[in-house]
Design a protein around this motif. Structure first.
Motif, short mmCIF file in Angstrom:
data_model
loop_
_atom_site.label_atom_id
_atom_site.label_comp_id
_atom_site.label_asym_id
_atom_site.label_seq_id
_atom_site.Cartn_x
_atom_site.Cartn_y
_atom_site.Cartn_z
N ARG A 61 -62.26 -10.35 -76.39
CA ARG A 61 -63.13 -11.01 -77.41
C ARG A 61 -63.58 -12.20 -77.31
O ARG A 61 -62.37 -13.29 -77.30
N ASP A 99 -69.56 -8.76 -78.78
CA ASP A 99 -68.53 -9.86 -78.78
C ASP A 99 -68.30 -10.29 -77.32
O ASP A 99 -67.11 -10.97 -77.09
N ASP A 150 -71.65 -4.43 -76.40
CA ASP A 150 -71.12 -5.06 -77.72
C ASP A 150 -71.19 -6.45 -77.92
O ASP A 150 -71.58 -7.36 -76.76
N GLN A 193 -67.15 -8.62 -74.81
CA GLN A 193 -66.14 -7.90 -73.88
C GLN A 193 -66.78 -7.23 -72.90
O GLN A 193 -66.10 -6.84 -72.04
N ARG A 242 -62.36 -5.31 -68.39
CA ARG A 242 -62.93 -5.72 -69.72
C ARG A 242 -62.46 -7.19 -70.17
O ARG A 242 -61.13 -7.05 -70.17
MG MG Z 1 -64.95 -5.61 -78.95
#
Ligand code: MG
Ligand code: UDP
Length: 317
Positions: free
Chosen positions: A197, A93, A91, A95, A194
Motif C-alpha cells: 500500500r 492505494d 484499487d 497496490q 503486488r
Molecule cells: Mg489495498
C-alpha cells in the motif's frame, strides 16, 4: 475511450499520488482516458480531493455514494457509470501497479475481453495472511461450481461486452471475483508483483477478511447446504451396523442384548433420517438461492444471422 475505475474509502493519503501515477502511464498511451472514482462514504477528505481533481482535470468523474457500502457495491456503482469502451478496475492505494495498464490495453486490442492480473508475489502482507489466503483459494477452487481464478483480484480490464454482461448480474450480495468467471468471454492472464500500500491503512481487518471469505464460499458454492445429507448418510450407516450387532446378539443364545442398544439404534436412525431430509431441503434451497439471483441464463459472445432467413423475416413483415 477507456475508463479507469477506482473505488475509494478514506484514501485521502494516497489519492493524489494515485492520480499522478496513473496519469504518468495513461499519457504514454494513445487512447482517451476517463478516471472514474467512487467515493464509498469516506469520512475523511477523500471527497474534497476528488472535487479538486475534477475541477482541474475534465477527464475525472466521480460518484459519491450516500454511505459506506463496501468495495463490492462501490464497484457495481462504478460499472453503471463507466462511459469507456473498456474499463480497468484498480484499487486506489496503488497496490495495483498502473504500469500494467499498457499491457492490458495491448491485450484488449488483441481481442481479449477480460485481461486479468494475477499476483506472482505479494509485498507487505503478513505470513499469516499469505498462508490463510493460500488455503482459502484452494478450498474455494474445490468447492465452487464455476472455477474462481486463483490469486486474482479485481485488478483487470473488461471490454464493453464483458462489462455489459457483468452489469446484468444485479444480486445485492456480491462476490465480483466469482462473477468474472460466471460471465465467461475471452480471458487473458498477465502476471504482476503486488505492491505494498502506498499510504494509509487496509480497510479489511481480520473480521472483514473472514466475512469476505465466507461470503465467497457461500456465493460460489452450495456444498455447505449438502453437508447435512452427507452426515445423515454416515449416521444411517452407523445405525445399520448397530442394528446388525443387535440382531446377532438377539439370535445367539450365548450373548445378552443390552436394552439401551435398541435405544442407541433408534437415536442414530432417527438422527440420520432427519439429517438426510435436511440435506434434501438443502438441495432445494440451493436451487432457490441460484434462482433468486435472477442472473441471465447465458451471455452471447457473437451472433450471426443467416442472410437467407433474414429476407424471409422481412417478407413476413
Ligand atoms: Mg489495498
Ligand atoms: N474500499 C472501498 N470501500 C470499502 C473498503 C475498501 O471502496 O468499504 C476500496 C479501498 O479504498 C481500496 C480498495 O477498495 O481502493 C481495496 O481496499 P484495501 O486496499 O483496504 O484492501 P486490501 O488491498 O488491503 O485487501
Amino acid at each position: 475511450m477507456i475508463t479507469i475505475l477506482a473505488p475509494a474509502y478514506n484514501e485521502e493519503e494516497v489519492l493524489g499520488l494515485f492520480y499522478t501515477k496513473v496519469c504518468e502511464v495513461t499519457d504514454q498511451i494513445d487512447e482517451d482516458f476517463e478516471l472514474l472514482f467512487i467515493n464509498d462514504g469516506s469520512t475523511d477528505n477523500t471527497l474534497k480531493i476528488l472535487r479538486d481533481l475534477a475541477a482541474s482535470d475534465d477527464r475525472v468523474s466521480y460518484v459519491d455514494l450516500s454511505r459506506n457500502y463496501g468495495k463490492e457495491i462501490a464497484m457495481a456503482a462504478g460499472f453503471d457509470h463507466v462511459k469507456g469502451d473498456a474499463v480497468i478496475i484498480m484499487d486506489a492505494d496503488l497496490q495495483d501497479p498502473p504500469e500494467l495498464i499498457k499491457e492490458m490495453v495491448r491485450e484488449w486490442k488483441n481481442g481479449y475481453d477480460d485481461v486479468y492480473a494475477k499476483r506472482r508475489s505479494r509485498k507487505g502482507e503478513s505470513a499469516f495472511k499469505r498462508l490463510t489466503s493460500k488455503w482459502y483459494w484452494s478450498l474455494l477452487a474445490k468447492m465452487s461450481y464455476i472455477p474462481v481464478l486463483k490469486d486474482t483480484g479485481d485488478f483487470r480490464l473488461l471490454s464493453r461486452k464483458a462489462l455489459e454482461a457483468l452489469k446484468q448480474c444485479r444480486e445485492s450480495e456480491r462476490y465480483t471475483k466469482g462473477m468474472y468467471s460466471v460471465i465467461g468471454f475471452k480471458k487473458k492472464e498477465i502476471l504482476f508483483d503486488r505492491e505494498e500500500r502506498a499510504a494509509g491503512k487496509t480497510k479489511y481487518n481480520l473480521k472483514a477478511m473472514l466475512l469476505h471469505a465466507f461470503h465467497g464460499i457461500t456465493s460460489m458454492s452450495v456444498l455447505p447446504l449438502k453437508l447435512a445429507g452427507f452426515f445423515g448418510l454416515i449416521l444411517l450407516a452407523i445405525a445399520f451396523i448397530t442394528f446388525l450387532v443387535l440382531i446377532i446378539q438377539a439370535i445367539l443364545p450365548s450373548m445378552t442384548t443390552e436394552p439401551w442398544g435398541w435405544l442407541l439404534f433408534l437415536i442414530l436412525f432417527i438422527g440420520g433420517l432427519q439429517m438426510i431430509f435436511l440435506g434434501i431441503m438443502g438441495e432445494y434451497i440451493g436451487r432457490i438461492f441460484k434462482e433468486t439471483k435472477g442472473r441471465p441464463l447465458y451471455f452471447i459472445n457473437d451472433y450471426h444471422n443467416g442472410k437467407k432467413f433474414d429476407k424471409r423475416q422481412e417478407q413476413k413483415e
